[in-house]
Design a protein around this motif. Sequence first.
Motif, PDB file in Angstrom:
ATOM      1  N   ASP A  93       0.893  -1.120   0.241  1.00 10.52           N
ATOM      2  CA  ASP A  93      -0.217  -0.053  -0.020  1.00 10.52           C
ATOM      3  C   ASP A  93       0.861   1.320   0.118  1.00 10.52           C
ATOM      4  N   LYS A  94       1.877   1.351   0.864  1.00 16.94           N
ATOM      5  CA  LYS A  94       2.758   2.452   0.914  1.00 16.94           C
ATOM      6  C   LYS A  94       3.581   2.662  -0.355  1.00 16.94           C
ATOM      7  N   ILE A  95       3.987   1.615  -0.893  1.00 19.42           N
ATOM      8  CA  ILE A  95       5.097   1.395  -2.058  1.00 19.42           C
ATOM      9  C   ILE A  95       4.072   2.130  -3.280  1.00 19.42           C
ATOM     10  N   CYS A  96       2.742   1.766  -3.104  1.00 14.32           N
ATOM     11  CA  CYS A  96       1.932   2.277  -4.379  1.00 14.32           C
ATOM     12  C   CYS A  96       1.706   3.657  -4.180  1.00 14.32           C
ATOM     13  N   ASP A  97       1.197   4.020  -3.122  1.00 17.31           N
ATOM     14  CA  ASP A  97       1.060   5.759  -2.792  1.00 17.31           C
ATOM     15  C   ASP A  97       2.362   6.323  -2.880  1.00 17.31           C
ATOM     16  N   ASP A  98       3.339   5.718  -2.817  1.00 20.56           N
ATOM     17  CA  ASP A  98       4.548   6.621  -2.667  1.00 20.56           C
ATOM     18  C   ASP A  98       5.445   6.714  -3.947  1.00 20.56           C
ATOM     19  N   LEU A  99       5.267   5.535  -4.681  1.00 19.27           N
ATOM     20  CA  LEU A  99       6.049   5.443  -5.856  1.00 19.27           C
ATOM     21  C   LEU A  99       5.365   5.092  -7.224  1.00 19.27           C
ATOM     22  N   LEU A 100       4.455   3.901  -7.172  1.00 13.31           N
ATOM     23  CA  LEU A 100       3.878   3.366  -8.214  1.00 13.31           C
ATOM     24  C   LEU A 100       2.875   4.207  -8.879  1.00 13.31           C
ATOM     25  N   ALA A 101       1.884   4.940  -8.131  1.00 12.16           N
ATOM     26  CA  ALA A 101       1.003   5.424  -8.683  1.00 12.16           C
ATOM     27  C   ALA A 101       0.979   7.090  -7.970  1.00 12.16           C
ATOM     28  N   ASN A 102       0.255   7.815  -8.677  1.00 14.39           N
ATOM     29  CA  ASN A 102       0.229   9.329  -8.584  1.00 14.39           C
ATOM     30  C   ASN A 102      -1.257   9.492  -7.765  1.00 14.39           C
ATOM     31  N   PRO A 103      -1.334   9.493  -6.551  1.00 13.54           N
ATOM     32  CA  PRO A 103      -2.749   9.569  -6.011  1.00 13.54           C
ATOM     33  C   PRO A 103      -3.633  10.611  -6.440  1.00 13.54           C
ATOM     34  N   ASN A 104      -3.133  11.601  -6.987  1.00  7.65           N
ATOM     35  CA  ASN A 104      -3.811  12.930  -7.477  1.00  7.65           C
ATOM     36  C   ASN A 104      -4.692  12.496  -8.602  1.00  7.65           C
ATOM     37  N   ILE A 105      -4.052  11.645  -9.552  1.00  6.86           N
ATOM     38  CA  ILE A 105      -4.899  11.283 -10.676  1.00  6.86           C
ATOM     39  C   ILE A 105      -5.041  10.006 -10.962  1.00  6.86           C
ATOM     40  N   GLU A 106      -4.376   9.089 -10.092  1.00  3.98           N
ATOM     41  CA  GLU A 106      -4.578   7.665 -10.255  1.00  3.98           C
ATOM     42  C   GLU A 106      -4.959   6.788  -8.965  1.00  3.98           C
ATOM     43  N   THR A 107      -5.529   5.689  -9.346  1.00  6.23           N
ATOM     44  CA  THR A 107      -5.989   4.973  -8.223  1.00  6.23           C
ATOM     45  C   THR A 107      -5.415   3.219  -8.600  1.00  6.23           C
ATOM     46  N   TYR A 108      -5.074   2.619  -7.713  1.00  7.59           N
ATOM     47  CA  TYR A 108      -4.380   1.400  -7.844  1.00  7.59           C
ATOM     48  C   TYR A 108      -5.325   0.360  -7.076  1.00  7.59           C
ATOM     49  N   ARG A 109      -5.035  -0.941  -7.708  1.00  9.75           N
ATOM     50  CA  ARG A 109      -5.453  -2.032  -6.484  1.00  9.75           C
ATOM     51  C   ARG A 109      -4.630  -3.150  -6.735  1.00  9.75           C
ATOM     52  N   PHE A 110      -4.262  -3.963  -5.821  1.00 10.56           N
ATOM     53  CA  PHE A 110      -3.371  -5.180  -6.162  1.00 10.56           C
ATOM     54  C   PHE A 110      -3.884  -6.420  -5.477  1.00 10.56           C
ATOM     55  N   GLU A 111      -3.253  -7.290  -6.050  1.00  9.53           N
ATOM     56  CA  GLU A 111      -3.578  -8.826  -5.276  1.00  9.53           C
ATOM     57  C   GLU A 111      -2.227  -9.599  -4.965  1.00  9.53           C
ATOM     58  N   ILE A 112      -2.263 -10.320  -3.924  1.00 12.68           N
ATOM     59  CA  ILE A 112      -1.182 -10.903  -3.350  1.00 12.68           C
ATOM     60  C   ILE A 112      -1.339 -12.372  -3.601  1.00 12.68           C
ATOM     61  N   MET A 113      -0.509 -13.048  -4.253  1.00  7.34           N
ATOM     62  CA  MET A 113      -0.562 -14.413  -4.679  1.00  7.34           C
ATOM     63  C   MET A 113       0.467 -15.082  -3.864  1.00  7.34           C
ATOM     64  N   GLU A 114      -0.178 -15.826  -2.974  1.00  7.36           N
ATOM     65  CA  GLU A 114       0.861 -16.632  -2.049  1.00  7.36           C
ATOM     66  C   GLU A 114       1.550 -17.653  -2.887  1.00  7.36           C
ATOM     67  N   ASP A 115       2.832 -17.794  -2.539  1.00 11.32           N
ATOM     68  CA  ASP A 115       3.839 -19.022  -3.194  1.00 11.32           C
ATOM     69  C   ASP A 115       3.871 -19.018  -4.588  1.00 11.32           C
ATOM     70  N   ALA A 116       3.639 -17.862  -5.056  1.00 13.86           N
ATOM     71  CA  ALA A 116       3.608 -17.952  -6.661  1.00 13.86           C
ATOM     72  C   ALA A 116       4.871 -18.708  -7.279  1.00 13.86           C
TER      73      ALA A 116
END
Lengths: 82, 82
Positions: A59-82
């Motif tokens: 969540d923090k990585i997305c907010d701070d780096l991967l997405a621009n919270p002003n104009i973008e939204t994000y969602r993610f899924e965690i796949m265990e033992d991929a």
Amino acid sequence: MKLVKVYVTLKNSVLDAQGEAIKSAINTMGYRKLNDVHMGKYFELNFADDYQGLEEDVDKICDDLLANPNIETYRFEIMEDA
Amino acid sequence: MKLVKVYVTLKNSVLDAQGEAIKSAINTMGYRKLNDVHMGKYFELNFADDYQGLEEDVDKICDDLLANPNIETYRFEIMEDA
């Protein structure tokens, strides 16, 4: 290994110019029954198996780096033992 | 409406410089247990409900427009009645 898939897209209120351009290109190719195109970014992050608190950290990585919270939204899924 | 989600990623044999840069940025932020980052593109295409032969057409659209088959691979999923 814990695989996290992150999808970053523009907020609906923000004009998706790339999406519009791609839609018009696809229409020009002859595919007419296309209503709408949205373009976004896709990330795959591989974390160590024993990672603790992964969800909060991603969540923090997305907010701070991967997405621009002003104009973008994000969602993610965690796949265990991929 | 038929929603098609397309994921375009670099082939494994191709250097993912963006992914490497993002990995190093995330490491710098203090998250050390990250093995690997891959970056790609994500598209949402909305087609009319009565679209016939959607799978073959999306395949062609990906090959001809959304992905560069020389360096990228794609996969897509068709969500009925999204």
